[in-house]
Structures are given as C-alpha cells and as structure tokens.
Design a protein around this motif. Structure first.
Motif, PDB file in Angstrom:
ATOM      1  N   GLN A   1       0.843  -1.184   0.000  1.00 25.37           N
ATOM      2  CA  GLN A   1       0.000   0.000   0.000  1.00 25.37           C
ATOM      3  C   GLN A   1       0.892   1.253   0.000  1.00 25.37           C
ATOM      4  O   GLN A   1       1.693   1.432   0.919  1.00 25.37           O
ATOM      5  CB  GLN A   1      -0.884   0.008   1.252  1.00 25.37           C
ATOM      6  CG  GLN A   1      -1.700  -1.252   1.463  1.00 25.37           C
ATOM      7  CD  GLN A   1      -2.969  -1.270   0.621  1.00 25.37           C
ATOM      8  OE1 GLN A   1      -3.593  -0.246   0.418  1.00 25.37           O
ATOM      9  NE2 GLN A   1      -3.342  -2.441   0.155  1.00 25.37           N
TER      10      GLN A   1
ATOM     11  N   HIS B   1      -0.156  -6.121  -8.144  1.00 26.18           N
ATOM     12  CA  HIS B   1      -1.152  -6.121  -7.065  1.00 26.18           C
ATOM     13  C   HIS B   1      -0.821  -5.127  -5.943  1.00 26.18           C
ATOM     14  O   HIS B   1      -1.070  -5.388  -4.765  1.00 26.18           O
ATOM     15  CB  HIS B   1      -1.311  -7.535  -6.489  1.00 26.18           C
ATOM     16  CG  HIS B   1      -1.641  -8.582  -7.511  1.00 26.18           C
ATOM     17  ND1 HIS B   1      -2.857  -8.607  -8.183  1.00 26.18           N
ATOM     18  CD2 HIS B   1      -0.906  -9.614  -8.016  1.00 26.18           C
ATOM     19  CE1 HIS B   1      -2.856  -9.623  -9.031  1.00 26.18           C
ATOM     20  NE2 HIS B   1      -1.692 -10.244  -8.950  1.00 26.18           N
ATOM     21  N   ASN B   2      -0.255  -3.988  -6.312  1.00 23.99           N
ATOM     22  CA  ASN B   2       0.002  -2.931  -5.349  1.00 23.99           C
ATOM     23  C   ASN B   2      -1.068  -1.851  -5.473  1.00 23.99           C
ATOM     24  O   ASN B   2      -1.700  -1.700  -6.521  1.00 23.99           O
ATOM     25  CB  ASN B   2       1.383  -2.319  -5.578  1.00 23.99           C
ATOM     26  CG  ASN B   2       2.484  -3.351  -5.461  1.00 23.99           C
ATOM     27  OD1 ASN B   2       2.768  -3.850  -4.380  1.00 23.99           O
ATOM     28  ND2 ASN B   2       3.102  -3.701  -6.589  1.00 23.99           N
ATOM     29  N   THR B   3      -1.252  -1.072  -4.422  1.00 25.38           N
ATOM     30  CA  THR B   3      -2.215   0.029  -4.424  1.00 25.38           C
ATOM     31  C   THR B   3      -1.476   1.352  -4.264  1.00 25.38           C
ATOM     32  O   THR B   3      -0.736   1.551  -3.291  1.00 25.38           O
ATOM     33  CB  THR B   3      -3.227  -0.127  -3.278  1.00 25.38           C
ATOM     34  OG1 THR B   3      -3.983  -1.325  -3.481  1.00 25.38           O
ATOM     35  CG2 THR B   3      -4.176   1.061  -3.230  1.00 25.38           C
TER      36      THR B   3
ATOM     37  N   ALA C   1      -2.492   5.159  -3.974  1.00 24.35           N
ATOM     38  CA  ALA C   1      -3.708   5.953  -3.807  1.00 24.35           C
ATOM     39  C   ALA C   1      -3.465   7.207  -2.968  1.00 24.35           C
ATOM     40  O   ALA C   1      -2.702   7.187  -1.993  1.00 24.35           O
ATOM     41  CB  ALA C   1      -4.801   5.107  -3.155  1.00 24.35           C
TER      42      ALA C   1
ATOM     43  N   ASN D   1      -1.874  -3.514 -10.936  1.00 28.85           N
ATOM     44  CA  ASN D   1      -1.766  -2.556  -9.848  1.00 28.85           C
ATOM     45  C   ASN D   1      -2.949  -1.591  -9.905  1.00 28.85           C
ATOM     46  O   ASN D   1      -3.475  -1.300 -10.972  1.00 28.85           O
ATOM     47  CB  ASN D   1      -0.463  -1.774  -9.951  1.00 28.85           C
ATOM     48  CG  ASN D   1       0.751  -2.677  -9.873  1.00 28.85           C
ATOM     49  OD1 ASN D   1       1.092  -3.191  -8.820  1.00 28.85           O
ATOM     50  ND2 ASN D   1       1.403  -2.895 -11.019  1.00 28.85           N
ATOM     51  N   ARG D   2      -3.355  -1.085  -8.751  1.00 27.83           N
ATOM     52  CA  ARG D   2      -4.449  -0.108  -8.708  1.00 27.83           C
ATOM     53  C   ARG D   2      -3.873   1.273  -8.411  1.00 27.83           C
ATOM     54  O   ARG D   2      -3.203   1.467  -7.392  1.00 27.83           O
ATOM     55  CB  ARG D   2      -5.469  -0.481  -7.630  1.00 27.83           C
ATOM     56  CG  ARG D   2      -6.686   0.435  -7.610  1.00 27.83           C
ATOM     57  CD  ARG D   2      -7.722  -0.048  -6.619  1.00 27.83           C
ATOM     58  NE  ARG D   2      -7.340   0.198  -5.236  1.00 27.83           N
ATOM     59  CZ  ARG D   2      -7.595   1.338  -4.572  1.00 27.83           C
ATOM     60  NH1 ARG D   2      -8.193   2.346  -5.181  1.00 27.83           N
ATOM     61  NH2 ARG D   2      -7.232   1.463  -3.315  1.00 27.83           N
TER      62      ARG D   2
END
Length: 427
Positions: free
Chosen positions: A251, A271-273, A275, A294-295
């Motif tokens: 995160q 698959h990391n965030t 934000a 990734n988001r």
C-alpha cells in the motif's frame, strides 16, 4: 626554600593522583558494567570513555550531553547483547579505518536505545537478529562509505524520530519482517531506505530527501508506505522518489513525491495500491515498466514535465486520478472528465533501447512519429475517468459549498423569522 619544595611535591602528587583516577575510570568502564547487577542504572560522567565496551545484562547506561564513548580499534565501539539493555544519551565516535565496523552493534531482544549521537568513519548501527526493540532520537553522520543503520534478520522492531545523513544507505533492511520505521529523516545519501526480501514493513511519516533514490523496495510483500515525503531526489537520471521492484500487495498511500527525477516507479511489480498520493514538479510523475494488476487511483499529478510513462505494463486499474495534462470536460457534473487520459509507451520504449533519444523528448518530430507509430491499445495506459480537480481543490470547493449552504440556511431562518413577526403585527 624547603617550604617551596614541599609545595612542589604536594602539587606533583596531587596531579598524579588526579591523572591516575581519571585513567582508572576510563580503563575500568567495562569493569563497572561487568559488576552491575540486573536492573542497575549506571550514570556516566561528562567525559570521554575509551571503547570498546560490551553490555550483556539487562542494565541501564545513561550519559549526559557531553558523555562520549570513543574507539579507534577494529571492534564496535559499543556492543549490546542479551535482553533488556537500555542505552541513553550518549555520543559514540567510531574512528576505525576498517570497513563494516559499526559504531553500535546490537543483537538480542527487548532493548531500548535512545538519544544517541553517532559519528562514524565506517558503519553506524548494525542490528542482527534483534527483536522487539526500540530505537529513537538517534543522529548518525557518516562519510558516505557505509550504511547508517543495517536491519538484518530482525523482526518487530521500531526505529523512529532519527536523523541519518552522509551515508551509503540510510536504513538498509534485509530478511527482516514486521518492522516499523516512522518519523525518520534521511538525506545526502545514496538510498534513503533500501528494503530487500522483507515483508509486512511500515514506513510512516518519514522524510527522504536529496538522496540518489528516496526509497527502493525490492521483493517485498504486504508492506505499507504511508504519509512519507520523498522529495528532491534528483541527483542522477536514474533517481527516483520511490522504486517498487518485484513488489506485491503493498500500500502506497498519502505520500508526497515532489521534485524528483521520477516520482514513483513500478517495475516488475503486481497487485500494489497507489492511492491519494501527490506527485508534483518531477521530470516524470509515475513510470510503469513490466508492471501489471496494480491499482492507481485518486492521485494528483501536477506540474511534472511528463505525468506518466508506461512500457510492457498491462491490466493496471488506473482510475480517477488528476492529470495536469489531461483534457477536462465534466459533462455530467460528477467531478470527472468524459475524455479518457491516455499514455502511449512509444517514447519510453524508444529511449529504453537508445537512451540518447531522450534529448528529443516532446520535440515536434517525436510527437509526429509517436502519432504515426501509435502503440496497440492494450499497451496504452488509460485513465477512463480522470478527475477534474486536485484533492486540495476539491476540499476547498467542499468547504466553500458547506459555507454557502450554511449562509443560505441562516438567511432562510432570518427571513422566516421576520415574516412571522410582520404577519403577527398585521393581525
């Protein structure tokens, strides 16, 4: 004449006594430590003690602002072992000419190390197999040849409120899970943070500035990087605020990436965030290289020479970010633009093969070539709903809107009250 001779003899004896007492105190610091019982507190004086010393029992060693422990040998100035050692308010000076000789060496559990000032010609602090320990308010200054703090094979430790400068890597972590690093400042070094093969780490409210790379996170899983400042890391064309390399499920939230060569880079990471971060006035805001799934959402990219670059990166969820260079049309009054923001990897692919082509960045010829040789759609990074405003602008608008509603409500109440009074008077 005899009286003068007696006085001279007495003075000589006095100085010899003082000198021998001072030397005895210095030579027997280790003896004093060895004689201490578990739980005992040893108060050091305002002077220089000769190292090396070793603490193996759960005792407390407290100095003053002028207490110094110094060594020129090939062993750590201070070594801590066992369990429950407390070291506080001491200056440590390591003057060895050997490499990788720490000023402070620590192993064991449940130690407390606070208020240290370390000046070293070699390594600052080496933690190896250390668990459940706390280090805080430590200042380390090196000569850029060795690391400030090594954390090796260690877990559940907390390092906070420390300042590290002029070292190789500020804090180097390897094979060490579940550690927390908070409110530390690292500057004028190679890497601020260098995290290797470690999981469940927390980086919180740190400052990493004026380094070659603010933080390099490599082969890390399930870590949290929150509310840090990675700023002014731009000493080289390969400088980054943050580099995630082969990192998963991490995160990256509410960080400041400003004035770096590249704000954030994701390489071979999934698959990391990412934000609610701010990437401002970098050469490149965010860069993707072989990164997928990734988001990336609700970030602000403002004032960068180039907001984003991507190559060989698929299936990333890029949504609702503010892009300085995007076209903005909010036809539905939802705070997002109906015009998607797209980043073609053409230029990055070209310069990766031939770095010298970077001098043609944003040139008319390169722009024309990019339009003619457009990349396939599945390789183009796209934010389908870019934000119309930065997070700060949105907060200000919400604040103005709230104040507006409040003023209208007050006005309506006043009008209603006046209307009732007028109606009563006319009855």
């Amino acid at each position: 004449m005899k009286k003068q001779i007696y006085v001279g003899i007495l003075l000589c004896l006095f100085f010899l006594f003082v000198h021998s007492t001072h030397s005895f105190a210095e030579q027997n610091l280790q003896s004093l430590i060895d004689q201490a019982k578990p739980g005992e507190v040893i108060h050091l004086e305002d002077k220089v003690y000769k190292g090396p010393i070793i603490l193996t029992e759960p005792i407390t060693l407290i100095g003053t602002k002028k207490t110094m422990i110094q060594s020129t040998g090939n062993k750590p100035v201070v070594s801590i072992r066992g369990k429950g050692v407390h070291l506080k308010n001491v200056r440590i000076q390591q003057l060895t000419v050997r490499k990788k000789v720490p000023a402070l060496s620590v192993t064991g559990n449940n130690h407390s190390i606070t208020d240290l000032q370390i000046k070293t010609t070699s390594l600052g602090i080496n933690l190896d197999n250390v668990h459940l320990s706390k280090l805080s308010d430590i200042t380390i200054k090196g000569n850029q040849k060795e690391n400030g703090i090594n954390v090796l094979n260690s877990s559940k430790n907390k390092i906070k409120q420390s300042f590290v400068s002029h070292v190789l890597d500020g804090i180097y972590i390897e094979n060490s899970n579940n550690n927390t690093f908070m409110q530390n400042t690292i500057q004028n070094s190679r890497y601020g943070f260098h995290l290797m093969f470690s999981n469940n780490l927390v980086l919180y409210q740190n400052i990493s500035k004026e380094n070659y790379i603010g933080a390099m996170i490599m082969e890390t899983d399930k870590s949290t990087i929150k509310e840090n400042s990675f700023i002014y890391n731009a000493q080289n064309v390969n400088s980054y605020g943050l580099l995630l390399f082969d990192t998963t499920k991490t995160q990256v939230i509410k960080n400041d990436f400003s004035n770096n060569r590249i704000g954030i880079k994701l390489q071979s990471s999934q698959h990391n965030t990412i934000a609610n971060n701010s990437a401002k006035t970098n050469f490149i805001g965010i860069q993707f290289d072989d990164a997928s799934s990734n988001r990336v959402s609700t970030n602000t990219f403002l004032g960068n020479v180039n907001d984003v670059q991507a190559i060989a990166s698929k299936k990333n969820n890029i949504n609702k970010n503010y892009w300085d260079s995007s076209w903005k049309v909010d036809a539905k009054n939802q705070g997002t633009s109906i015009i998607p923001y797209k980043a073609d990897p053409f230029f990055l692919s070209l310069t990766k093969e031939t770095p010298e082509y970077q001098i043609f960045f944003q040139s008319p010829g390169m722009s024309l070539l990019q339009k003619m040789l457009k990349s396939p759609d599945d390789l183009v990074l796209s934010d389908d709903f870019p934000l119309m405003h930065t997070a700060e602008e949105s907060r200000n608008m919400d604040s103005h809107s709230t104040r507006g509603v409040l003023l209208i409500s007050i006005a309506m109440i006043l009008i209603s009250t006046l209307s009732i009074q007028i109606w009563r008077k006319t009855k």
